[in-house]
Design a protein around this motif. Sequence first.
Motif, short mmCIF file in Angstrom:
data_model
loop_
_atom_site.label_atom_id
_atom_site.label_comp_id
_atom_site.label_asym_id
_atom_site.label_seq_id
_atom_site.Cartn_x
_atom_site.Cartn_y
_atom_site.Cartn_z
N ASN A 70 40.96 37.20 31.83
CA ASN A 70 39.37 37.00 31.84
C ASN A 70 38.87 37.47 33.16
O ASN A 70 39.43 37.36 34.29
N ILE A 71 37.80 38.24 33.14
CA ILE A 71 37.26 39.02 34.22
C ILE A 71 35.75 38.44 34.10
O ILE A 71 35.06 38.33 33.48
N GLN A 72 35.66 37.94 35.57
CA GLN A 72 34.51 37.54 36.09
C GLN A 72 33.69 38.60 37.00
O GLN A 72 34.07 38.69 38.11
N ILE A 73 32.61 39.39 36.59
CA ILE A 73 32.05 40.41 37.22
C ILE A 73 31.35 39.78 38.43
O ILE A 73 30.82 38.58 38.52
N ASP A 74 31.00 40.80 39.29
CA ASP A 74 29.93 40.36 40.61
C ASP A 74 28.68 39.64 40.15
O ASP A 74 28.05 40.05 38.85
N PRO A 75 28.35 38.30 40.53
CA PRO A 75 28.52 38.08 41.79
C PRO A 75 29.78 36.85 41.65
O PRO A 75 30.40 36.71 42.84
N LEU A 76 30.22 36.70 40.86
CA LEU A 76 31.51 35.68 40.85
C LEU A 76 32.86 36.48 41.48
O LEU A 76 33.41 36.04 42.33
N ASN A 77 32.97 37.59 40.96
CA ASN A 77 33.90 38.67 41.52
C ASN A 77 35.41 38.19 41.60
O ASN A 77 36.12 38.29 42.63
N TYR A 78 36.10 37.70 40.35
CA TYR A 78 37.49 37.41 40.26
C TYR A 78 37.92 37.75 38.89
O TYR A 78 37.04 37.79 38.09
N TYR A 79 39.05 37.49 38.64
CA TYR A 79 39.93 37.53 37.31
C TYR A 79 41.00 36.38 37.27
O TYR A 79 41.38 36.02 38.47
N THR A 80 41.13 36.02 36.08
CA THR A 80 42.08 34.93 35.91
C THR A 80 43.11 35.17 34.70
O THR A 80 42.72 35.98 33.67
N TYR A 81 44.42 34.76 34.76
CA TYR A 81 45.20 34.93 33.55
C TYR A 81 46.18 33.86 33.75
O TYR A 81 46.43 33.38 34.97
N ASP A 82 47.00 33.22 32.96
CA ASP A 82 48.17 32.34 33.00
C ASP A 82 49.30 33.01 33.10
O ASP A 82 49.66 34.02 32.36
N ASP A 83 50.19 32.49 34.10
CA ASP A 83 51.38 33.07 34.43
C ASP A 83 52.28 32.69 33.28
O ASP A 83 52.14 32.14 32.43
N ALA A 84 53.72 33.08 33.38
CA ALA A 84 54.74 32.62 32.55
C ALA A 84 54.81 31.37 32.22
O ALA A 84 55.40 30.64 31.31
N ASN A 85 54.50 30.43 33.28
CA ASN A 85 54.78 29.03 33.43
C ASN A 85 53.40 28.11 32.67
O ASN A 85 53.33 27.02 32.56
N GLY A 86 52.40 29.04 32.50
CA GLY A 86 51.32 28.56 31.87
C GLY A 86 50.31 28.22 33.05
O GLY A 86 49.12 27.60 32.83
N THR A 87 50.56 28.31 34.21
CA THR A 87 49.82 28.19 35.44
C THR A 87 48.41 29.14 35.52
O THR A 87 48.88 30.50 35.50
N GLN A 88 47.54 28.99 35.76
CA GLN A 88 46.44 29.94 35.89
C GLN A 88 46.65 30.59 37.21
O GLN A 88 46.56 29.82 38.23
N VAL A 89 46.34 31.80 37.26
CA VAL A 89 46.57 32.66 38.15
C VAL A 89 45.07 33.15 38.57
O VAL A 89 44.43 33.69 37.69
N LYS A 90 44.30 33.00 39.80
CA LYS A 90 43.08 33.56 40.05
C LYS A 90 43.16 34.30 41.21
O LYS A 90 43.39 34.05 42.40
N ILE A 91 42.54 35.56 41.18
CA ILE A 91 42.64 36.56 41.93
C ILE A 91 41.14 37.02 42.32
O ILE A 91 40.44 37.46 41.43
#
Length: 155
Positions: A70-91
């Motif tokens: 999932n990509i949230q463009i500007d102004p939110l400006n981050y992306y997320t995905y679930d890692d191998a354990n199902g935990t959401q990673v937010k960058i």
Amino acid sequence: MARLKDSKGVTLTEMLAVLAILGIIVLVGFPAMGEWIKRARIRSAADQLTVDLRAARYIAVTNRTTRDFNIQIDPLNYYTYDDANGTQVKIEMPVGVRLVSTTSNPIVFTSNGGVSGGEKTVVLENRIAGDLINRYTVTVNAIGKITVQLEQITS
């Protein structure tokens, strides 16, 4: 004024000359360093995005499932995905770097490593100096291959 043979140290004139030279180096180098830092920030963000897209694809293939990116463009400006354990990673994007567009949200990686719905792109930008902008376009083709292209534009 003659120096003593065993004298150790520097004179005030020598110290002032060194400080003047250092001052000139700082004045000339500081603006260039600021541009270098801005270029490094966006390159680092594009590299991180590429690594995370590959990770999401790898997880989809390994777990034999689909994986949303999932990509949230500007102004939110981050992306997320679930890692191998199902935990959401937010960058979150670094200061000055903007996610300006995406062709699809979410990007869905399938269990065979491909991308649902065909080729997808994500565009990152930052202003380097004045009207000069660095734009990175990250493309994921239908079979999951990821490419990065840099374009310098003026606004």
